[in-house]
Design a protein around this motif. Structure first.
Motif, PDB file in Angstrom:
ATOM      1  N   UNK A   1      44.264  37.075  26.791  1.00  0.00           N
ATOM      2  CA  UNK A   1      44.841  36.497  28.006  1.00  0.00           C
ATOM      3  C   UNK A   1      44.398  35.055  28.255  1.00  0.00           C
ATOM      4  N   UNK A   2      43.411  34.579  27.497  1.00  0.00           N
ATOM      5  CA  UNK A   2      42.857  33.245  27.719  1.00  0.00           C
ATOM      6  C   UNK A   2      43.741  32.173  27.084  1.00  0.00           C
ATOM      7  N   UNK A   3      43.888  31.046  27.759  1.00  0.00           N
ATOM      8  CA  UNK A   3      44.769  30.000  27.233  1.00  0.00           C
ATOM      9  C   UNK A   3      44.284  29.438  25.899  1.00  0.00           C
ATOM     10  N   UNK A   4      42.998  29.549  25.625  1.00  0.00           N
ATOM     11  CA  UNK A   4      42.493  29.114  24.315  1.00  0.00           C
ATOM     12  C   UNK A   4      43.109  29.923  23.184  1.00  0.00           C
ATOM     13  N   UNK A   5      43.541  31.143  23.495  1.00  0.00           N
ATOM     14  CA  UNK A   5      44.074  32.057  22.486  1.00  0.00           C
ATOM     15  C   UNK A   5      45.523  32.417  22.764  1.00  0.00           C
ATOM     16  N   UNK A   6      46.264  31.457  23.351  1.00  0.00           N
ATOM     17  CA  UNK A   6      47.698  31.657  23.557  1.00  0.00           C
ATOM     18  C   UNK A   6      48.070  32.362  24.837  1.00  0.00           C
ATOM     19  N   UNK A   7      47.089  32.679  25.683  1.00  0.00           N
ATOM     20  CA  UNK A   7      47.366  33.370  26.937  1.00  0.00           C
ATOM     21  C   UNK A   7      47.594  32.414  28.088  1.00  0.00           C
ATOM     22  N   UNK A   8      47.487  32.935  29.308  1.00  0.00           N
ATOM     23  CA  UNK A   8      47.858  32.168  30.491  1.00  0.00           C
ATOM     24  C   UNK A   8      46.704  31.980  31.475  1.00  0.00           C
ATOM     25  N   UNK A   9      45.536  32.578  31.209  1.00  0.00           N
ATOM     26  CA  UNK A   9      44.383  32.364  32.071  1.00  0.00           C
ATOM     27  C   UNK A   9      43.652  31.095  31.638  1.00  0.00           C
ATOM     28  N   UNK A  10      43.390  30.233  32.589  1.00  0.00           N
ATOM     29  CA  UNK A  10      42.764  28.951  32.290  1.00  0.00           C
ATOM     30  C   UNK A  10      41.291  29.117  31.951  1.00  0.00           C
ATOM     31  N   UNK A  11      40.916  28.635  30.785  1.00  0.00           N
ATOM     32  CA  UNK A  11      39.516  28.648  30.372  1.00  0.00           C
ATOM     33  C   UNK A  11      38.656  27.896  31.379  1.00  0.00           C
TER      34      UNK A  11
ATOM     35  N   UNK B   1      24.854  43.820  30.504  1.00  0.00           N
ATOM     36  CA  UNK B   1      26.009  44.469  29.881  1.00  0.00           C
ATOM     37  C   UNK B   1      27.185  43.500  29.924  1.00  0.00           C
ATOM     38  N   UNK B   2      27.874  43.355  28.791  1.00  0.00           N
ATOM     39  CA  UNK B   2      29.096  42.569  28.747  1.00  0.00           C
ATOM     40  C   UNK B   2      30.263  43.499  28.485  1.00  0.00           C
ATOM     41  N   UNK B   3      31.292  43.405  29.333  1.00  0.00           N
ATOM     42  CA  UNK B   3      32.499  44.215  29.203  1.00  0.00           C
ATOM     43  C   UNK B   3      33.606  43.381  28.563  1.00  0.00           C
ATOM     44  N   UNK B   4      34.346  43.995  27.635  1.00  0.00           N
ATOM     45  CA  UNK B   4      35.487  43.344  26.990  1.00  0.00           C
ATOM     46  C   UNK B   4      36.655  44.318  26.956  1.00  0.00           C
ATOM     47  N   UNK B   5      37.853  43.823  27.242  1.00  0.00           N
ATOM     48  CA  UNK B   5      39.020  44.661  27.065  1.00  0.00           C
ATOM     49  C   UNK B   5      39.984  44.668  28.236  1.00  0.00           C
ATOM     50  N   UNK B   6      41.210  44.158  27.991  1.00  0.00           N
ATOM     51  CA  UNK B   6      42.298  44.306  28.940  1.00  0.00           C
ATOM     52  C   UNK B   6      42.377  43.293  30.055  1.00  0.00           C
ATOM     53  N   UNK B   7      41.363  42.413  30.191  1.00  0.00           N
ATOM     54  CA  UNK B   7      41.391  41.444  31.293  1.00  0.00           C
ATOM     55  C   UNK B   7      42.633  40.576  31.166  1.00  0.00           C
ATOM     56  N   UNK B   8      43.449  40.535  32.228  1.00  0.00           N
ATOM     57  CA  UNK B   8      44.689  39.748  32.140  1.00  0.00           C
ATOM     58  C   UNK B   8      44.987  38.940  33.400  1.00  0.00           C
ATOM     59  N   UNK B   9      44.092  38.971  34.388  1.00  0.00           N
ATOM     60  CA  UNK B   9      44.347  38.231  35.621  1.00  0.00           C
ATOM     61  C   UNK B   9      43.026  37.901  36.306  1.00  0.00           C
ATOM     62  N   UNK B  10      43.101  36.959  37.239  1.00  0.00           N
ATOM     63  CA  UNK B  10      41.925  36.638  38.041  1.00  0.00           C
ATOM     64  C   UNK B  10      41.537  37.827  38.912  1.00  0.00           C
ATOM     65  N   UNK B  11      42.521  38.612  39.321  1.00  0.00           N
ATOM     66  CA  UNK B  11      42.224  39.818  40.097  1.00  0.00           C
ATOM     67  C   UNK B  11      41.400  40.814  39.280  1.00  0.00           C
TER      68      UNK B  11
END
Length: 257
Positions: free
Chosen positions: A239-249, A209-219
């Motif tokens: 939230x991913x830096x590849x898409x303008x966010x701040x979480x490092x790919x 199962x793959x979950x998608x939605x709302x992930x915004x932090x390492x926590x």
């Protein structure tokens, strides 16, 4: 837990959108990010990092004037990483083989499983004759209502009568290889994971199962890893830096190895 990367394509461009704002009538959506790079760039990057099982989602309806541009962009990505990515968005028994022949490892299906808002096992069985179960992913993306999480179709715009449950996973599991679940209420919001939905997924099925939605932090990732007992895979969008966010790919890749 594995990191399953994504490529969302809308109006021929790689984007991150707020899922609940997508409208077929005007081909519009609230955009979090619009990339200057093509889909093949991201597919090649995922290949370079050895990330398998990610998904490409085509967000235009087949009657949209943008559909052909979106499909062409998706095919570029598949050819950049043959056998490495799954694809969804308007997939049915008639067009599934096209995408498999062009490099998809699996096709992702939602709307084709339903007829007038109800699961149609005759449709599912026809689909199974066109595509081997080991190359099928069922997208059971869901939105919370008073009586449970209802599966949403037509790019998350149409509520069905099907409610996520262990019995639903059991009845569908013999027809597919994996499940993909977008949490529609938080998709594209980068506002935190949908924990009640994840609790349903935890014991729902032995299938991947793959979950998608709302992930915004390492926590969030740690919490998902803990709640899912390391069995639920994760995808991250806005939230991913590849898409303008701040979480490092790169950090996410290291964290989920």
């Amino acid at each position: 837990m594995q990191f399953r990367p994504c490529i969302d394509i809308h109006n021929g461009r790689v984007k991150q959108i707020v899922g609940a704002t997508l409208k077929d009538a005007s081909d519009s959506a609230k955009e979090n990010f619009v990339s200057e790079k093509g889909a093949e760039y991201y597919a090649a990057l995922y290949k370079e990092h050895g990330l398998k099982g990610g998904h490409i989602i085509m967000l235009n309806a087949k009657d949209s004037p943008y559909y052909e541009a979106t499909r062409a962009e998706a095919v570029k990505a598949l050819k950049a990483y043959p056998g490495g990515m799954q694809i969804g968005g308007g997939i049915n028994e008639e067009n599934a083989e096209f995408f498999l022949e062009n490099g998809a490892s699996h096709v992702i299906v939602t709307s084709a499983l339903f007829e007038k808002g109800e699961l149609s096992f005759s449709r599912i069985e026809r689909l199974g004759k066109a595509v081997l179960p080991e190359r099928l992913v069922f997208d059971l993306s869901a939105k919370c209502y008073e009586d449970g999480y209802h599966i949403m179709t037509d790019r998350w715009q149409t509520k069905t009568e099907a409610v996520l449950s262990a019995s639903l996973f059991e009845s569908l599991g013999r027809y597919c290889d994996e499940f993909l679940i977008h949490a529609v209420d938080v998709e594209g919001s980068a506002a935190g994971i949908d924990e009640p939905l994840i609790r349903i997924l935890k014991g729902g099925t032995a299938k991947p199962v793959t979950y998608a939605g709302g992930v915004h932090s390492l926590d969030d990732i740690r919490r998902l890893k803990e709640m899912g007992e390391d069995r639920i895979h994760v995808t991250i969008g806005s939230a991913l830096d590849l898409f303008g966010g701040y979480l490092s790919f790169e950090e996410i890749c290291r964290m989920t190895r």
